[in-house]
Write a protein that holds these residues in place. Structure first.
Motif: not given
Length: 535
Positions: A71-77, A143-147, A204-210, A239-244
Motif C-alpha cells: 500500500s506504499a507509494a512506490g517509486h518517484y522522482m 516500499l512495504d513496511p512488512k517486508l 528484510g528476511p526475504s527481500f532487499g532494495s539497495w 519503509s523509505v529508500q532515498l536516492n538524493v
C-alpha cells in the motif's frame, strides 16, 4: 562463479519457488522489455522483476513474483520538496545484446532505466533538459513496511523504528520525535557522507532494495557533503529508500544552484536481492570494478582522464594528508554549495602527492585545506585554477603556537561526543559551563557542541615575553574554527573579561547540521581576532 554467489542464487531460487503459487501473472521468458498499457501507464522490467509506472508513481514492483510496494507509494522522482516529475512518454532509446535503455520523459528531463537480461534491478541516470535552479534532486522508493524492516548505510545497520513508536511520541521537528523516555527517533540518524558510501538500502528476511553508487562525480560539493538515505515514514509507516543525488541544503547554509542542460546524474545501480547484506556488498564491489560503465554511449561521459600532482606549502612542508577538491573554476564559491558540474575529491599522502582517476574532460578549480594530522596547525585555504603541477600552497609565515585545542580541520572529530554516528539531541549532554586548562586538559575534554547558556573558558598562563612574536610589537592571533552553526546561538568572545567580538545569527547564517543529528560537520566558519599584549 564464486561459491558465495552460488549460495545466493540458490537462496533466490528457493524464494521463487515459495512465491510462484500465489503471484500475479509472470511474463514468459522474454528478457528486458517495455510495454505501454495506456496513455499514462507502462510496464517494464525483465524475467526477474517488473515495474508498473504511472504518471508520477511506479505503484507496483514485483520481484520473483512477489509484490514489494504493497500500500506504499512506490517509486518517484522530483526536486526541492514535492515537485515530483510527471512522466509523459517512455521509449527504448538504445539496445545492446543483453540490455535495453528505457527513457521516461518529463518537462524537466529524462529518467533512464537500463535493464539487463539477468540483473535483479536496473541502472538509472537522469539527463537535465529544463530543471530550474534547485537544491535537492532525488529518486526514491516507498516500499512495504512488512517486508522491509531494516536500514543499512556504511555507518548503521539496524531495524527502522517501529511504526507504533510514533503514535505516542511528541513531534519536535520534521520527521523527528521524542519518546516518553526522552530519547529521539528521526530520519536524520541514517544520514551519511556521500563519498564514503559503499552501498545502502532497506531490507528484510526475504527481500532487499539497495542503491549502489560506484561513481560519485555527479554528487555536488566536497568530501564533507552529506545527505539522507533511508528512514521510516511517520505518517504512513512506509519503509523509505532515498536516492538524493543533489543536495545543497540539508546540512549546510542552503543555496539553489543553476543546472546546465545535458548534465547527467548517474548512472547508479538500483539492486534487488533476498535481503542478504553480504550479497549487496559483493554486488557493490562488482560495480566499482566496472565503473565508468562502457554501455553508456555518451561522448562526454566516456571522455575521461586523470589528474595527479604534489602539493607543497610555501614554508617548505609537504601538504601531508590535505583534503583535495577538484570543483568549479570559480574557486571563490564555497565548496559546500558547488553543484553545477562534476566534482572529485582525494586526500594527499605524506609527501603531499595526490591522484584523481576517471575525471571527466573539462576545466576545474583546485582547492585544498587541512584535514587534521600533519597540517593540524594550519588554517589557510589553498585554491585556484592551476595548469602546472607540482603546486605550491602559499601560506602565511609560520608563527609560534601558544596553545591549541584539537586539530585544525573542518570537523568536530576529536572532541567529546563528536563524530559518527548521527544522533539527535546529543548536544544536550554538553555542559553549560566548561573550563579547559592549557597543559592539563585534553582535546577530548572539549565538547563538540555548545547549546546551553553558560561560559566556556580557556585558562592559560602567558607573560609579555611569550607574546613577543616579532614584527608586531607583541601581539597574538586567536583563531576560531566552527564545524557548524545552527539556529540562534549567540557568543561573546572575551579575553580577561575584555570583549573581542560577538558572534551570532547576524554574523553566521544558520545551517541545520546540529539539529539534524550531525555530530561531525555542517557549514564551516572561521574567524580571527588580533590580541595586543596589553590585554
Amino acid at each position: 562463479m564464486s561459491l558465495h554467489k552460488c549460495i545466493m542464487l540458490r537462496c533466490i531460487l528457493s524464494t521463487l519457488i515459495g512465491f510462484v503459487a500465489w503471484a500475479p501473472p509472470v511474463f514468459a521468458s522474454r528478457g528486458p522489455f517495455l510495454e505501454q498499457i495506456d496513455k499514462t501507464t507502462w510496464t517494464f522490467g525483465n524475467d526477474l522483476w517488473n515495474v508498473t509506472q504511472e504518471e508520477v508513481y511506479a505503484s507496483k514492483l514485483y520481484f520473483l513474483g512477489s509484490g514489494l510496494v504493497g500500500s506504499a507509494a512506490g517509486h518517484y522522482m522530483g526536486y526541492d520538496g514535492e515537485n515530483n516529475f510527471i512522466w509523459t512518454s517512455a521509449v527504448i532509446t538504445s539496445r545492446g545484446e543483453d540490455y535495453i535503455d528505457v527513457a521516461f520523459s518529463c518537462e524537466e528531463g529524462e529518467l533512464h532505466w537500463v535493464i539487463f537480461d539477468d540483473l535483479a534491478g536496473a541502472y538509472q541516470y537522469f539527463i537535465n533538459r529544463a530543471l530550474p535552479d534547485l537544491s535537492i534532486l532525488r529518486t526514491l522508493w516507498r516500499l512495504d513496511p512488512k517486508l522491509f524492516l531494516d536500514g543499512r548505510t556504511y555507518l548503521r545497520d539496524e531495524p527502522l523504528p517501529d511504526f507504533a513508536l510514533y503514535q505516542n511520541a511528541t513531534k519536535v521537528q520534521d520527521e523527528t520525535w521524542q519518546l516518553a523516555n526522552g530519547s529521539f527517533i528521526t530520519k536524520y540518524d541514517f544520514s551519511d557522507y556521500v563519498r564514503e558510501r559503499d552501498f545502502y538500502g532497506i531490507y528484510g528476511p526475504s527481500f532487499g532494495s539497495w542503491y549502489i553508487h560506484p561513481g560519485t562525480d555527479y554528487y555536488n560539493s566536497d568530501h564533507l557533503s552529506q545527505t539522507l538515505t533511508v528512514h521510516r515514514e511517520s505518517a504512513t509507516g512506509n519503509s523509505v529508500q532515498l536516492n538524493v543525488v543533489q543536495d545543497t541544503s540539508h546540512f549546510r547554509v542552503g543555496e539553489k544552484v543553476a543546472q546546465p542542460a545535458g548534465k547527467i546524474w548517474g548512472p547508479w545501480l538500483w539492486y534487488l536481492n533476498d535481503g542478504t547484506v553480504e550479497d549487496a556488498k559483493w554486488q557493490a564491489s562488482e560495480e566499482l570494478a566496472k565503473w565508468p560503465y562502457l554501455w553508456l554511449k555518451d561522448t562526454a561521459y566516456q571522455s575521461r582522464g586523470g589528474v595527479a600532482g604534489q602539493l607543497t606549502l610555501s614554508d617548505g612542508r609537504p601538504a601531508s594528508g590535505a583534503a583535495i577538491f577538484l570543483g568549479d573554476t570559480d574557486t571563490s564559491r564555497r565548496p559546500s554549495v558547488q553543484g553545477r558540474n562534476y566534482y572529485y575529491t582525494a586526500q594527499a599522502d605524506r609527501e603531499g602527492r595526490f591522484s584523481l582517476q576517471d575525471v571527466r574532460t573539462g576545466t576545474y578549480g583546485l582547492s585544498a585545506w587541512s584535514n587534521g594530522g600533519a597540517l593540524a596547525d594550519h588554517h589557510h585555504l589553498g585554491r585556484g585554477n592551476h595548469k602546472h603541477l607540482p603546486l605550491t600552497w602559499i601560506v602565511p609565515e609560520k608563527a609560534k603556537r601558544l596553545f591549541t585545542i584539537g586539530d585544525f580541520g573542518k570537523t568536530a572529530l576529536g572532541f567529546r561526543n563528536g563524530g559518527p554516528p548521527y544522533q539527535h539531541g546529543i548536544s544536550d549532554q554538553s555542559p553549560a559551563n566548561l573550563t579547559f586548562t592549557v597543559g592539563k586538559s585534553e582535546a577530548s575534554d572539549w565538547y563538540y557542541a555548545q547549546s546551553l547558556v553558560g561560559t566556556w573558558a580557556v585558562k592559560f598562563g602567558m607573560d609579555h615575553q611569550a607574546l613577543m612574536l616579532g614584527g608586531d610589537a607583541g601581539s597574538a592571533t586567536l583563531s576560531l574554527s566552527f564545524a557548524g552553526y545552527s539556529q540562534s546561538t549567540a557568543m561573546d568572545i572575551t579575553i580577561n573579561d575584555q570583549l573581542l567580538g560577538s558572534l551570532g545569527k547576524d554574523i553566521f547564517a544558520s545551517d541545520p547540521s546540529l539539529y539534524r543529528s550531525g555530530k561531525t560537520s555542517g557549514e564551516w566558519r572561521f574567524v580571527q581576532y588580533n590580541i595586543p599584549w596589553r590585554f
